[in-house]
Structure formats: structure tokens, C-alpha cells
Design a protein around this motif. Sequence first.
Motif: not given
Length: 517
Positions: A489-502
Motif C-alpha cells: 500500500v505504501w509503495a502504491r500510494r507513492g506512485g509505484a506501478q505493478w509493471w512499469p516496464y515497456d
Amino acid sequence: MSAEVTADPRLAERYGKRAVALYLACTTLIVAVGLLGPSVVVLTLTNRHAWLPSYWFDTKPNDWLVSVLIYIAILLGGIGVWMALKALKHGWAPRISRLVALGIGTTAAVTVVPPMASGDVLIYAAYGRIMTLGGNPYTTAPADTIRLGYDPVIAATERPWQGARSVYGPIATWIQWLSSVVGGDSMQLTVWMLQLSVAISLVVTTLLLLKLVGPNLPARRRVLLLGMANPLLLWSVLAGAHNDSIAVMFAVIALVALRKHVFLAGLLIGAAGATKLSIGLVGIAMLWSLRADWRKMLYLCGGGALAMGGLYGVFGLQAFQQARSQTSFISTGTPHKVLLSFFNLFLPNGLVRTILAILAWVGLIVVAILLTQVMPKSLIPQTHPDDPVPAAVRYTAIYAVAWLLTAMYSLPWYDVIAWAALAAMAASKVDGLMVVRTTMLAIAYVPGRDPNARQVAASLSDSLEFFSARLRDTICPAIELAVLIGVIVWARRGGAQWWPYDWPRRKQKAVPEKAAV
């Protein structure tokens, strides 16, 4: 995503004084329980030398008394670490020399009393004894030696480990052998040598981290308070004399070498892996920090392979097979154990274990990806543009936290790798969540021994056995799951995406315009 420092001298001093008081109170309670002598918490050490450590009195204390005292000690220690973090956030600035004295003093105090909770150190001593007698601890269990005749060290091991062969690497085995050479037929002296090796490794690890963070005073304070002075580590690692800290020490030495000598760093991380395989997390972090230079990646891999291959080759392939066998276990206290018990009601055990293993690996990768996007920077300065050490420490913290929160087999002393890395990281919410995790897991493994083992000095009452079992198999998994969810939850609230790669998505190719006719 680091926690901002908000200077408030009054709050800083208040939290700081309370943290130190709690650190000392936790240490005092641990030492007091040790001095009470053998109990359901304190190990029984045979062939005692009166004037040599460890020291204790044979008071035969009540099982609830010693257990509650340790519960309180761990809680005070966890609160103390939390308060130390709050104090540092508000600008607490104690003298470095005082923190060094606090760390060395508390470490020394815990080292002079018998080991507690887990009986692992007794089996370490037995493996060393088997080796001094000419045997191979990777093919010979203590029970095999007991059948051949009485030995005072091997006979002192506790169930259910008497039938277990060593799962530790060659470096750990040689340390066990050296301790046995010094200790002879005295379990007391053999175990104290093992305790001493753990204490030294904790101190050396912290001093090396101080070297890495350099003259930055706030960073040095953080390293000391989360390193050798950390009461959660004093209980979970040092009080039980667990050799995980020795593997971490070799890994930190490898990180120091990585700055100038990549091949040497590979040799050292190989030595760490030859102490305990799980330390390979640091090797992966080091490798990833070098990904821009494939030659250095090859040097690191070459050094690691040479060290691992050479060291494990001494004992043969069975040593490596024994070491990796632990990866299929599921420990009580993890959510995986609860899921295993539930799904075993209507699915085959082997299938459930396979599914849980896959979920654990997927979970590790997902949590690591999320943390990579929000974890703060390392406190280690970059000495030159290509210096990989700050990134390697950051990735070590990420992978260690992700592994600990998702692993099927996780014990409180495993957390030493995460704390070593977090000590050299900027503050974040992960610190507090790890305090909760380590505290709960440590409490769950008290008394931490088989109540029916002949060597346990006091009987475990039915009430305490029921209480400790519910802590371990019900409350602890719930808290561990809550911590995992909290990190996500902390990571997601900080803007982390489940899969940030192209990748693996294909980028749409531009369609060329038709030529005008």
C-alpha cells in the motif's frame, strides 16, 4: 520516498533518551534471564568451566516467568528502535562515541550469558564436533554418531534436530569445527566460541557500514542504532548465536571491495554464499548495480563462481544439495503455513506446496518491483560516477525486504540482512514496518524449543505451550500479512506501478505516409 527530517530539538531529545533507556532495559532483561540459568528459554550447556563464559546460576526458574520477561524485553526493544528512528527524524544528535559504546557494551553483555530460545547453536556445535572426530556433517547426523557411542557435545543436542544433517555452507562448517577444536568436549566453551563469532561479525559489519557511509554524522548514527546496538538483532541473532550474521559480514566486506576490486568482491560474495546460500540476494543486488558494464558483471560472476565452486567442492556436491534443501520448507509463523494447513484439507500436500512456492516467487518479484520505484536512496556517497556501491546497497535492501515478506521459510534471525542494508539507507516507512515484523516474529519464537526435548531444563506448562503456539501459528501470520500489505500500500500510494516496464509490450511502429501521386 524518504521520510523528511523535521528538526525539533525537544522531541529529538525526548525520543532519543527513551530509545536509549529502552535499549538498555531490553538488554538488561535478556541478560537477567540468561543469568537465571537453564530453562525453557535458556539452553543447557554441559561440561561447564566455572571461570569461563557463559555465566549463569542454576535457579530453575518458572517457565512463565522467563518467557514473559523475554516477551517484555522484545517489546521494549522494538519500541526502542521505533523511538530511535523518531528521534533521528527530529534531528537527534548523540555523540558517535557514545553510540559505539552502547553497541559494543550491549553486544558484550548478551555474549557472556548462555544462548537462548532456539537450540540451533547446539546443533552447530554438534556439526563441529562431528568434523573434529573425522566425520562429515553433510552426510552424518548427530543421531548417527550417538549410536556409535556417547559424546558429551553431540548428546547435548535437542530434538528434532538430532537427525538433521548440516544445511550450512563450508565457511560456517569450518567456524563450527574451529569452535569445537577450542571447546573440546565442553558444550559450554564450544557454544561460547560460536557466540563470540556472531558478536564479532555484528560489530565488524557495523564498522564496515560506518566506513561506507563516510563522515556523514546523521548517517553514522543511523548505522549504529540499527546495526550492532539494535536490540532486535541482539535478541534474534546474538542471543541465539545464529550464523546468519557471519554471512552478512562477508557480504558487507564484498560491498566494500566492490568499489575498486570487482573480482575480489565476487570472491567475497562467494564466501558469503558458502556460509549461507540465502545471502546470494546481495550478489544479485551487486550484479544488478553493474548492469551497465558487462565486463564487470563477468568479473563478479567469475569470482563468485570460483569461490563457491572451490569451497563447496571441498565437501562435494552433497554439501550444496543439503544447503539448498531448506528452500522447500515452510515455517510456522508465515501466512504460507496457514494456507498450507487449509488447502491440505482437500488438495494433495505436494500440489499445495508447489503452488505456494510459485506464489512466493511471484510475490517476491512483485514486491521488489514496487519497492524499486519508491525506496529512498542509499546514505553511502558515490565516490566516482561509476561507483556501484550505493546502488548495490539500495538493491540489497529492496531484495531483502521483498524476500523476507514473501518467503515460505522465514525466521526472526533472517532479518539481519535487511537491517544491515536498511541501516545504510535513508529513512522510510519500511523502517517502521520492519520493526513490527521483526518484533512479532521474535516474540512468536519464544520459548522456541521442543518442550519434550530431554535437554530442556524446565517443563513447558500446557498453558504456556498453548499460548506460544497461538502466537506462532495464528497471531504472527496475521501480523506478517499485515506488514506485507502495508509495504504494498505504501509503495502504491507513492506512485509505484505493478509493471512499469515497456516490455514485453511492443511499441507500435510508425506507419510511413503514402507518397503523393
